[in-house]
Design a protein around this motif. Structure first.
Motif, PDB file in Angstrom:
ATOM      1  N   VAL A  26       0.862  -1.182   0.000  1.00 13.29           N
ATOM      2  CA  VAL A  26       0.000   0.000   0.000  1.00 13.29           C
ATOM      3  C   VAL A  26       0.898   1.231   0.000  1.00 13.29           C
ATOM      4  O   VAL A  26       1.775   1.377   0.843  1.00 13.29           O
ATOM      5  N   GLN A  28       2.060   5.192   0.265  1.00 12.80           N
ATOM      6  CA  GLN A  28       1.769   6.310   1.173  1.00 12.80           C
ATOM      7  C   GLN A  28       0.739   7.234   0.534  1.00 12.80           C
ATOM      8  O   GLN A  28       0.779   7.491  -0.674  1.00 12.80           O
ATOM      9  N   CYS A  29      -0.184   7.741   1.353  1.00 11.01           N
ATOM     10  CA  CYS A  29      -1.184   8.685   0.850  1.00 11.01           C
ATOM     11  C   CYS A  29      -0.521  10.030   0.578  1.00 11.01           C
ATOM     12  O   CYS A  29       0.527  10.347   1.128  1.00 11.01           O
ATOM     13  N   ARG A  40      -9.054  11.054  -8.712  1.00  6.85           N
ATOM     14  CA  ARG A  40      -8.194  10.307  -7.787  1.00  6.85           C
ATOM     15  C   ARG A  40      -9.042   9.569  -6.755  1.00  6.85           C
ATOM     16  O   ARG A  40     -10.197   9.906  -6.497  1.00  6.85           O
ATOM     17  N   SER A  43      -8.431   7.938   0.228  1.00  5.33           N
ATOM     18  CA  SER A  43      -7.910   6.846   1.050  1.00  5.33           C
ATOM     19  C   SER A  43      -8.627   6.679   2.389  1.00  5.33           C
ATOM     20  O   SER A  43      -8.379   5.720   3.108  1.00  5.33           O
ATOM     21  N   THR A  44      -9.522   7.587   2.736  1.00  5.36           N
ATOM     22  CA  THR A  44     -10.258   7.488   3.996  1.00  5.36           C
ATOM     23  C   THR A  44     -11.582   8.217   3.864  1.00  5.36           C
ATOM     24  O   THR A  44     -11.745   9.053   2.957  1.00  5.36           O
ATOM     25  N   GLN A 164     -14.290   6.299   1.671  1.00  5.46           N
ATOM     26  CA  GLN A 164     -13.017   5.660   1.368  1.00  5.46           C
ATOM     27  C   GLN A 164     -13.148   4.798   0.116  1.00  5.46           C
ATOM     28  O   GLN A 164     -14.109   4.058  -0.045  1.00  5.46           O
ATOM     29  N   GLY A 165     -12.170   4.932  -0.776  1.00  6.70           N
ATOM     30  CA  GLY A 165     -12.171   4.149  -2.005  1.00  6.70           C
ATOM     31  C   GLY A 165     -12.968   4.766  -3.132  1.00  6.70           C
ATOM     32  O   GLY A 165     -12.974   4.246  -4.248  1.00  6.70           O
ATOM     33  N   LEU A 186      -5.199  11.088  -0.579  1.00  2.98           N
ATOM     34  CA  LEU A 186      -5.474  10.292  -1.775  1.00  2.98           C
ATOM     35  C   LEU A 186      -4.462   9.172  -1.939  1.00  2.98           C
ATOM     36  O   LEU A 186      -3.306   9.309  -1.534  1.00  2.98           O
ATOM     37  N   HIS A 187      -4.925   8.091  -2.548  1.00  3.94           N
ATOM     38  CA  HIS A 187      -3.984   7.058  -2.956  1.00  3.94           C
ATOM     39  C   HIS A 187      -3.251   7.579  -4.188  1.00  3.94           C
ATOM     40  O   HIS A 187      -3.880   8.097  -5.113  1.00  3.94           O
TER      41      HIS A 187
END
Length: 196
Positions: A26, A28-29, A40, A43-44, A164-165, A186-187
């Protein structure tokens, strides 16, 4: 999901996903400016940190009033109120209104303490008394809350903005900015890496 080939060298779709999730780290955001977040993946969960609006505002151009003052107002029975100030979006009236008083207010203007409703300008006639003081003749009643957007009416504190996602869409940017928080974490987009 039905397998297309039952050969011994193949694995199921679920097994393949599990292997990828176990082997791909995974990343880092990252946080980037709001305007660059479209498309984008968040991530949460992102929730509103503040209410919008933060205080009651007018939904119409008109006059902020105490409802009891104009309960008998009608087209044939105008009620006179003293105009003691103005409230515009971003420039609120500094004070409060009492019985027999009103302020001129524009859509988006903060309601002052004491005001319960807004009478739309089309039901009002501006005037002056003998000393030149501003008056308005009101020709319609307004129950408490009429033409008023309450605090949190657009976006209450704690409201879910993005899950998230979820992929950020252009239509989400206004709510994200109004929510009072920083740009969402963001991822990072996946970047292929050549095999050693």
């Amino acid at each position: 999901m039905e397998e297309l080939d039952h050969g011994e060298a193949y694995i199921s779709y679920a097994e393949a996903i599990t292997l990828v999730q176990e082997r791909v780290p995974v990343m880092q955001c990252e946080e980037i400016p709001f305007t660059s977040t479209v498309g984008r993946i968040v991530s949460t969960d992102i929730r509103a940190l503040i209410s919008t609006p933060q205080a009651p505002v007018s939904q119409k151009d008109g006059f902020a009033v105490m409802s009891d003052d104009i309960s008998a107002a009608s087209q044939d029975n105008g009620i006179s109120l003293q105009v003691i100030g103005e409230s515009f979006a971003g420039v609120p009236f500094q004070g409060e209104i009492g019985h027999g008083q009103t302020i001129k207010i524009c859509a988006g203007g903060l309601l002052p303490p004491g005001a319960q409703a807004v009478v739309a300008s089309e039901f009002c006639t501006e005037s002056q008394d003998a000393e030149g003081n501003a008056l308005v003749i009101v020709h319609a009643d307004a129950m408490p809350g009429r033409n008023v957007l309450p605090a949190g009416g657009d976006l209450p504190e704690g409201a879910m903005l993005v899950k998230q996602g979820e992929r950020v869409a252009p239509s989400m940017l206004g709510a994200l900015a109004a929510g009072g928080g920083p740009p969402p974490p963001l991822h990072p987009p996946p970047r292929p890496r050549p095999r050693p």
